[in-house]
Design a protein around this motif. Structure first.
Motif, PDB file in Angstrom:
ATOM      1  N   ALA A   1      21.501 -43.865  54.188  1.00 46.34           N
ATOM      2  CA  ALA A   1      22.602 -44.031  53.233  1.00 46.34           C
ATOM      3  C   ALA A   1      22.789 -45.515  52.945  1.00 46.34           C
ATOM      4  N   ALA A   2      23.483 -45.792  51.856  1.00 48.97           N
ATOM      5  CA  ALA A   2      23.779 -47.190  51.521  1.00 48.97           C
ATOM      6  C   ALA A   2      24.633 -47.809  52.620  1.00 48.97           C
ATOM      7  N   PHE A   3      25.525 -47.006  53.169  1.00 51.53           N
ATOM      8  CA  PHE A   3      26.381 -47.426  54.274  1.00 51.53           C
ATOM      9  C   PHE A   3      27.110 -46.182  54.766  1.00 51.53           C
ATOM     10  N   ALA A   4      27.380 -46.159  56.059  1.00 51.82           N
ATOM     11  CA  ALA A   4      28.123 -45.020  56.596  1.00 51.82           C
ATOM     12  C   ALA A   4      29.597 -45.247  56.332  1.00 51.82           C
ATOM     13  N   ARG A   5      30.260 -44.190  56.017  1.00 56.82           N
ATOM     14  CA  ARG A   5      31.653 -44.319  55.645  1.00 56.82           C
ATOM     15  C   ARG A   5      32.514 -44.862  56.784  1.00 56.82           C
ATOM     16  N   ASP A   6      32.212 -44.453  58.031  1.00 58.76           N
ATOM     17  CA  ASP A   6      33.045 -44.938  59.138  1.00 58.76           C
ATOM     18  C   ASP A   6      32.833 -46.428  59.396  1.00 58.76           C
ATOM     19  N   LYS A   7      31.637 -46.923  59.073  1.00 55.38           N
ATOM     20  CA  LYS A   7      31.375 -48.361  59.256  1.00 55.38           C
ATOM     21  C   LYS A   7      32.185 -49.177  58.248  1.00 55.38           C
ATOM     22  N   THR A   8      32.154 -48.753  57.009  1.00 56.80           N
ATOM     23  CA  THR A   8      32.937 -49.506  56.022  1.00 56.80           C
ATOM     24  C   THR A   8      34.429 -49.318  56.282  1.00 56.80           C
ATOM     25  N   ALA A   9      34.781 -48.148  56.808  1.00 56.47           N
ATOM     26  CA  ALA A   9      36.197 -47.923  57.110  1.00 56.47           C
ATOM     27  C   ALA A   9      36.660 -48.916  58.172  1.00 56.47           C
ATOM     28  N   TYR A  10      35.771 -49.232  59.110  1.00 60.23           N
ATOM     29  CA  TYR A  10      36.154 -50.181  60.158  1.00 60.23           C
ATOM     30  C   TYR A  10      36.209 -51.611  59.628  1.00 60.23           C
ATOM     31  N   TRP A  11      35.191 -52.031  58.886  1.00 63.81           N
ATOM     32  CA  TRP A  11      35.094 -53.455  58.532  1.00 63.81           C
ATOM     33  C   TRP A  11      35.817 -53.847  57.253  1.00 63.81           C
TER      34      TRP A  11
ATOM     35  N   VAL B   1      33.790 -44.893  49.452  1.00 65.91           N
ATOM     36  CA  VAL B   1      34.570 -45.868  50.225  1.00 65.91           C
ATOM     37  C   VAL B   1      36.053 -45.520  50.099  1.00 65.91           C
ATOM     38  N   GLY B   2      36.811 -46.041  51.035  1.00 70.32           N
ATOM     39  CA  GLY B   2      38.222 -45.680  51.055  1.00 70.32           C
ATOM     40  C   GLY B   2      39.157 -46.800  50.643  1.00 70.32           C
ATOM     41  N   VAL B   3      38.614 -47.811  49.999  1.00 72.17           N
ATOM     42  CA  VAL B   3      39.476 -48.937  49.621  1.00 72.17           C
ATOM     43  C   VAL B   3      39.539 -49.109  48.105  1.00 72.17           C
ATOM     44  N   ASP B   4      40.601 -49.724  47.645  1.00 66.27           N
ATOM     45  CA  ASP B   4      40.773 -49.973  46.204  1.00 66.27           C
ATOM     46  C   ASP B   4      40.202 -51.312  45.782  1.00 66.27           C
ATOM     47  N   GLU B   5      40.289 -52.254  46.707  1.00 65.72           N
ATOM     48  CA  GLU B   5      39.889 -53.618  46.407  1.00 65.72           C
ATOM     49  C   GLU B   5      39.029 -54.137  47.545  1.00 65.72           C
ATOM     50  N   PRO B   6      37.950 -54.877  47.225  1.00 63.10           N
ATOM     51  CA  PRO B   6      37.079 -55.327  48.313  1.00 63.10           C
ATOM     52  C   PRO B   6      37.551 -56.581  49.056  1.00 63.10           C
ATOM     53  N   PHE B   7      38.218 -57.486  48.355  1.00 61.99           N
ATOM     54  CA  PHE B   7      38.469 -58.802  48.953  1.00 61.99           C
ATOM     55  C   PHE B   7      39.959 -59.070  49.097  1.00 61.99           C
ATOM     56  N   GLU B   8      40.400 -59.043  50.324  1.00 59.65           N
ATOM     57  CA  GLU B   8      41.825 -59.212  50.610  1.00 59.65           C
ATOM     58  C   GLU B   8      42.307 -60.618  50.226  1.00 59.65           C
ATOM     59  N   ASN B   9      41.586 -61.609  50.731  1.00 63.48           N
ATOM     60  CA  ASN B   9      41.947 -63.011  50.460  1.00 63.48           C
ATOM     61  C   ASN B   9      40.751 -63.736  49.882  1.00 63.48           C
ATOM     62  N   LEU B  10      41.024 -64.601  48.954  1.00 64.68           N
ATOM     63  CA  LEU B  10      39.951 -65.329  48.289  1.00 64.68           C
ATOM     64  C   LEU B  10      40.257 -66.817  48.306  1.00 64.68           C
ATOM     65  N   LEU B  11      39.249 -67.577  48.675  1.00 63.47           N
ATOM     66  CA  LEU B  11      39.383 -69.037  48.618  1.00 63.47           C
ATOM     67  C   LEU B  11      38.287 -69.562  47.706  1.00 63.47           C
TER      68      LEU B  11
END
Length: 909
Positions: A531-541, A574-584
RNA sequence: GCGAGUGUGGCGGAACUGGCAGACGCGCUGGUCUUAGGAACCAGUCCUUCGGGGUGCAGGUUCGAUUCCUGUCACUCGCACCA
């Protein structure tokens, strides 16, 4: 003889050590709080430049700092490896793009490792490898399933002499950058992603991004370009000949306007020259030939050139008229270069009095200028002709000459007129976005092949998932011109997955932005083959807690990545709406450059200008630690940084100073090993209050530094001030060390004095050692190698630990930075907890109070803390200050402002 | 055009919610050590007519403004197929 600071050996030693011990490897850990630190991955251009060094140093500091704070830190790196430069290099050197790319990666990986960046190299990701692009293709197919992919004809920049498609940047000024032939627009079948379907979400969710710079959010907002308005339909005049107008296109011209309130000021309509109605409207009329010629003139000109500032507005009347749906007036229909087919309806209503573009156009062609909104505070004479109107008024105001809407405020009229148009079926409220669908196909070789088969029977058929990846062919000839992928004899042939018949394989590849829009997801699970990525892995990170990169990616990359995450969310991946919480967004690295006119300017480092400094050179002359330290010290991260060779030397000097401080302490008998007889338990049990003034001050400084550095690194990202705070601490420790040097022990005191003296000295030594430990721990994220090395040295200095008894175990922990626990030379400094400061150590015994008269500083006084905090006592102090009294002489005190702990201001008249 | 940002010593930059402008570093000056250079260390380094004046410029709010407000000037950046 003290050994020299040999950065080469030290840096090599610790890089090997970290590598051998797997210090930077990371895995999911349910117990630890995670932290995902991410730098925008590099394009493997050949070698690192200072911008990379800056970017990766910033992220490395954060990663190491968070790790010391106990977070489970993901800090990965990879390569954005597809793209045009590899193809150009292939043509130039007759070398496959893959070879060029991989050898560049090889070299740059070595450079990154030489900088001591704490990457988990097991997670390295390379977008041009089939293991990766297989999933880029999979994502494409997922989007296809969702109906987010489509194909249509679109204009691209085409160089007829190179027979290739050009990027806008390669076609600047309408000229091919390579052969200088003039570029034309060519209409070709292109693949698009429906990013516009997400316009609303992409705009609204910007609100959620509290950790993004306002600037970037504004840029994205403007890019998406939401505008509310009304689509208004003008009937094409009925008494004219309607031969050319088909039933499908209707007999109306639709325009989009955000200023429906100016409808009575419309004096003409304008269509984009390519507007599909144009041809029909003029067919078999006397205008046909001229209009065709006009349209032809603008067909070849790309939009950028057509809409540029300095381009003169040009247009022509096409012989037809429309009817204003509210006023019933006849208005002439024009075509003009300043109207774009792609935006809105491809047609606009001309209101010269209230739109500056329309004003310019109307002035040039002598069209009516009718004022329908009165600028507040101005009056208008009789006669609404051109006279008296010198420029368009684009603001709000009172409605005039607008039938029954006259007298309303323009805001009110907007609503009333929209209602009326809707009622008549002649208009509808509409939201328009400037954002357009994302054209992802490239007629290039070095990219992920678009996994589609074009079957003459079945049409566009997606490649079945189990047939992925669609591998890039290697039987390619690289030469100037058409997509090299077409030179492969086999690639273009395919079997239709649908009917099994002979079909053509899509030869376009994907925009590299596609590859870089999901790499942060792959880092979470980089070796997954199923798979491109496992859902539980992206859920963690996920999400990325801190993303750092150049502001040049503020729009495209960040918007595409946001879009793709939303689309993947909607596909259930994936279970998120946005990828990047904080941006510098970090600033550029600049350097002075002598211009032709003899003036020196500071501009971005560039090979072209020759004002570059190579990271390799700096690292070999001063070491990675110095390079990192300077680049973090010279400016705060979001600002541009001016490179200064002397500044680098200054940082090198500072590290040498730290080096000597530690080695001198090791060599000159500080610490318990110097004691001839054991100090009794009681005498060693110092309370804070028992420490002498200087020692207290140093202790206070140590804790103040911990506080400041923690705040500067963790909250403000102001690494420059964090570093300067540590420099101040080092300066103070140097002075303090001299004061309490054991060599000062004259041995002349009496027995009890001697004991007392030694007790004080041992307390001093303990504080000094603690200070040094603090310096090393605070510096460790910035200069990991030297910190690690000196930490090992400090492991040899025996600790008195007398201060351990000064409080609770917790307080002890924070007071004695990384002492106790039997620190051994084997323990890495990065196993240390980031220190916490102790409130009670921060309190100063004496505070400097400023005394002002009428806001001007006239005196200062060092006062005991209790006095400085008391408003009453401060008021009393004033009368004892001769200088203040003198200035007050003969004047009346109007009032006295007291800011306890800071200042007293006396206002006199 | 639209939008955003930045202006502080000779230089890079500090000053966190309005409270000592110029931290820290570079450069420069003088000194110690040294055959010399370098390194290291010590002292100094906004201007001044010694009253005071200074944060692009002009106003305003305030006891007090680099910080807040209004206007203005200058510069920088972004605005659709490179990465």
């Amino acid at each position: 003889m003290m050994e020299k600071y040999n950065f080469e050996d030290i840096e090599r030693k610790w890089q090997e050590e970290w590598h051998a011990s797997g210090a930077h490897r990371v895995r999911e850990d349910a117990d630890g709080e995670k932290y995902y630190a991410l730098a925008m991955f590099p394009y493997p251009s050949g070698r690192l430049h200072m911008g990379h060094v800056r970017n990766y140093s910033i992220v490395d500091v954060l990663a190491r700092y968070k790790k010391m704070q106990g977070y489970n830190v993901l800090h990965p790196i990879g390569w954005d490896a597809f793209g045009l430069p590899a193809e150009n290099a292939a043509i130039k050197n007759q070398m496959p793009p893959a070879q060029w790319t991989y050898s560049n990666i090889e070299h740059m990986r070595g450079q990154l490792q030489r900088l001591g960046l704490s990457y988990d190299w097991d997670r390295e990701v390379t977008t041009c490898r089939p293991e990766y692009y297989r999933w880029t293709q999979w994502i494409f197919l997922e989007l296809y399933k969702q109906g987010l992919v489509y194909r249509r004809e679109a204009n691209v920049n085409w160089c007829p002499s190179c027979a290739t498609v050009l990027a806008n940047e390669q076609a600047e000024g309408g000229v091919c950058e390579r052969c200088e032939a003039s570029v034309e627009l060519r209409s070709l079948e292109q693949w698009f992603l429906k990013i516009t379907e997400y316009s609303e979400q992409l705009l609204n969710d910007l609100e959620k991004l509290r950790g993004w710079p306002e600037k970037v959010k504004t840029m994205q907002r403007n890019w998406i370009g939401r505008s509310e308005g009304v689509r208004v339909e003008f009937e094409i005049e009925a008494d004219t000949d309607m031969r050319g107008v088909s039933a499908e296109t209707g007999t109306r011209i639709a325009v989009f306007t955000t200023r429906v309130d100016t409808l009575f000021g419309v004096s003409y309509l304008v269509l984009a020259p390519e507007h599909p109605l144009v041809e029909e409207l003029v067919r078999e009329t006397p205008y046909e030939r001229d209009v065709a010629a006009f349209v032809q003139r603008f067909k070849g000109v790309n939009e950028q050139a057509r809409t540029a500032d300095d381009v003169e507005k040009e247009g022509m009347f096409i012989g037809r008229c429309g009817i204003n749906p509210l006023s019933g007036e006849r208005v002439p229909i024009w075509i003009a270069n300043y109207v774009l087919l792609q935006y809105g309806t491809g047609a606009v209503m001309g209101v010269p009095a209230h739109d500056s573009r329309d004003f310019a156009f109307a002035t040039k062609y002598g069209l009516d200028i009718r004022c329908v909104i009165l600028e507040p505070g101005k009056e208008l004479g009789e006669g609404q002709g051109r006279q008296g109107v010198r420029e368009a008024y684009c603001g709000e105001g009172k409605m005039i000459h607008s039938g029954r809407f006259s007298g309303m405020e323009s805001g009110e009229a907007k609503d009333a007129m929209a209602d009326e148009l809707e009622g008549l079926g002649r208009g509808i409220r509409q939201v328009n976005y400037r954002l357009r669908d994302w054209l992802i196909s490239r007629q290039r070789y070095w990219g992920a092949p678009i996994p589609m088969v074009l079957c003459p029977k079945c049409g566009d058929v997606p490649v079945p998932e189990e047939q992925l990846p669609v591998l890039l062919p290697e039987d390619i000839e690289f030469k100037q011109g058409e997509n090299p992928i077409k030179s492969s004899p086999s690639f273009g042939e395919a079997v239709c997955p649908c009917c099994g018949g002979k079909a053509r394989r899509e030869t376009d590849t994907m925009d590299t932005f596609m590859c870089s829009s999901w790499y942060f997801l792959r880092y979470c699970d980089p070796r997954n083959e199923g798979a491109a990525f496992a859902r539980d892995k992206t859920a963690y990170w996920m999400n990325v807690d801190q993303y750092v990169g150049g502001v040049e990616h503020a729009i495209m990359h960040l918007l595409y990545a946001r879009f793709l995450v939303k689309a993947l969310r909607d596909c259930g991946h994936v279970g998120v709406d946005e990828p990047f919480e904080n941006l510098l967004t970090q600033g550029m690295v600049c350097k002075d450059y002598l211009r032709d006119d003899g003036r020196t300017v500071v501009v971005k480092m560039s090979k072209k200008l020759g004002n570059v400094v190579s990271p390799e050179d700096i690292v070999s002359r001063f070491g990675a630690d110095t390079a990192r330290l300077f680049i973090l010290f010279a400016a705060p991260p979001e600002r541009d940084l001016e490179w200064n060779d002397h500044g680098v030397e200054g940082c090198y000097r500072f590290l040498n100073r730290v080096w000597r401080l530690v080695l001198e302490v090791r060599d000159s008998g500080f610490g318990a090993s110097n004691s001839h007889e054991p100090v009794s338990h009681e005498s060693a049990d110092y309370a804070l209050s028992a420490l002498d003034g200087d020692t207290r001050k140093v202790l206070q400084r140590i804790h103040a530094t911990i506080k400041k550095v923690t705040h500067d690194v963790g909250t403000r990202f102001n690494f420059n001030t964090a570093i300067s705070a540590v420099m101040e601490l080092v300066n103070e420790l140097y002075l303090y060390k001299k004061d309490i040097s054991p060599l000062k022990d004259s041995g002349l005191e009496s027995g009890s004095e001697k004991l007392q003296g030694r007790v004080a000295r041992e307390a001093g030594s303990a504080v000094l050692i603690q200070g040094i430990r603090t310096v090393l721990v605070l510096l460790a994220p910035f200069v990991p190698h030297i910190a690690e090395e000196l930490w090992q040295v400090m492991g040899q200095v025996k600790d008195i630990s007398s201060l351990n008894k000064a409080g609770s175990p917790e307080a002890r922990d924070s007071l004695n930075v990384g002492s106790s626990k039997g620190s051994t030379p084997q323990t890495s400094i990065f196993a240390e907890k980031w220190p916490r400061y102790r409130e009670d150590c921060l309190e100063e015994e004496e505070v400097m109070i400023v005394f002002q008269v009428n806001g001007k500083v006239r005196d200062r006084l060092l006062l005991p803390a209790e006095v400085a905090r008391s408003e009453g006592e401060l008021r009393e102090c004033v009368s004892e200050l001769p200088r203040v009294q003198q200035l007050m002489g003969g004047k009346t005190v109007v009032k006295t402002i007291v800011v306890p702990g800071k200042l007293v201001n006396i206002v006199v008249k």
